[in-house]
Write a protein that holds these residues in place. Structure first.
Motif, short mmCIF file in Angstrom:
data_model
loop_
_atom_site.label_atom_id
_atom_site.label_comp_id
_atom_site.label_asym_id
_atom_site.label_seq_id
_atom_site.Cartn_x
_atom_site.Cartn_y
_atom_site.Cartn_z
N UNK A 4 0.91 -1.20 0.05
CA UNK A 4 0.65 -0.03 0.01
C UNK A 4 1.06 1.34 -0.45
N UNK A 5 1.98 1.26 0.88
CA UNK A 5 3.02 2.30 0.58
C UNK A 5 3.18 2.22 -1.07
N UNK A 6 3.66 1.65 -1.39
CA UNK A 6 4.44 1.67 -2.64
C UNK A 6 3.11 2.28 -3.50
N UNK A 7 1.76 1.78 -3.88
CA UNK A 7 1.27 2.70 -3.66
C UNK A 7 1.11 3.98 -4.22
N UNK A 8 0.77 4.55 -2.70
CA UNK A 8 0.57 5.70 -2.53
C UNK A 8 1.65 6.50 -2.86
N UNK A 9 2.86 5.76 -2.74
CA UNK A 9 4.25 6.93 -3.02
C UNK A 9 4.54 6.66 -4.80
N UNK A 10 4.30 5.96 -5.32
CA UNK A 10 4.28 5.82 -6.72
C UNK A 10 2.69 6.91 -6.99
N UNK A 11 1.65 6.90 -6.05
CA UNK A 11 0.91 7.97 -7.18
C UNK A 11 1.58 9.33 -6.54
N UNK A 12 1.73 9.66 -5.95
CA UNK A 12 2.68 10.92 -5.81
C UNK A 12 3.40 11.25 -6.77
N UNK A 68 -2.91 4.74 -18.12
CA UNK A 68 -1.64 5.15 -18.84
C UNK A 68 -0.67 5.58 -17.59
N UNK A 69 -2.15 6.19 -16.77
CA UNK A 69 -1.75 6.36 -15.46
C UNK A 69 -0.91 5.38 -14.11
N UNK A 70 -1.17 5.05 -14.32
CA UNK A 70 -0.80 3.60 -13.79
C UNK A 70 0.18 2.16 -14.64
N UNK A 71 0.80 2.81 -15.60
CA UNK A 71 1.70 1.80 -16.44
C UNK A 71 2.93 1.61 -15.67
N UNK A 72 3.29 2.89 -15.37
CA UNK A 72 4.74 2.80 -14.44
C UNK A 72 4.73 1.47 -13.58
N UNK A 73 3.93 0.93 -12.92
CA UNK A 73 3.41 0.17 -11.86
C UNK A 73 3.65 -1.24 -12.02
N UNK A 74 3.85 -1.50 -13.43
CA UNK A 74 3.87 -2.89 -14.39
C UNK A 74 5.10 -3.05 -14.59
N UNK A 75 6.62 -2.00 -13.84
CA UNK A 75 8.02 -2.03 -14.21
C UNK A 75 7.93 -0.63 -14.83
N UNK A 76 8.69 -0.41 -14.33
CA UNK A 76 9.78 1.26 -15.62
C UNK A 76 10.36 1.04 -16.91
N UNK A 77 10.44 -0.27 -16.74
CA UNK A 77 11.98 -0.58 -17.92
C UNK A 77 12.22 -0.70 -19.09
N UNK A 78 10.41 -1.77 -18.94
CA UNK A 78 10.10 -2.27 -20.24
C UNK A 78 10.01 -1.63 -21.69
N UNK A 79 10.21 -2.08 -22.93
CA UNK A 79 10.46 -1.08 -24.31
C UNK A 79 8.83 -0.29 -23.64
N UNK A 80 7.58 -1.39 -23.97
CA UNK A 80 6.10 -0.60 -23.64
C UNK A 80 6.17 0.11 -22.79
N UNK A 81 6.71 0.76 -21.24
CA UNK A 81 6.14 1.79 -20.62
C UNK A 81 7.62 3.01 -21.27
#
Length: 108
Positions: A4-12, A68-81
């Protein structure tokens, strides 16, 4: 750090990144959302979290879908991202060109 803290941090961090890309201050963004001048600062500092309705208003302001907003949660190092981030920076005219190219390469 729990999930949950990771999600909150990502959102911020995501709100901060989108705001920076658009070149708008926290104060201005807050006011444009119809909130007090310190609203976004209270979110990015971790003091509060937006309601779902307000989060959707923030996404609408930045013209991004929830996916799109949450796409980075799936991994920021992917080619798709990485490509998604580059597409966000293109003009409508350039997006039309990309769309035509994708249509061309996906024809069977």
């Amino acid at each position: 750090m729990d999930e949950v803290q990771q999600y909150e941090r990502y959102l911020r961090e995501r709100i901060t990144a989108l705001r920076s890309q658009k070149g708008v201050s926290e104060h201005r963004l807050s006011l444009e959302l119809g909130k007090s001048g310190s609203y976004i600062r209270s979110i990015t500092s971790g003091a509060t979290m937006p309601s779902m309705k307000e989060l959707f208003n923030i996404m609408a302001y930045f013209e991004v879908s929830p996916a799109e907003f949450f796409s980075g949660l799936q991994g920021t190092n992917t080619l798709r991202a990485a490509l998604t981030e580059k597409l966000r920076e293109l003009s409508d005219e350039d997006l039309e060109k990309v769309s035509l190219f994708i249509g061309w390469i996906t024809k069977v």
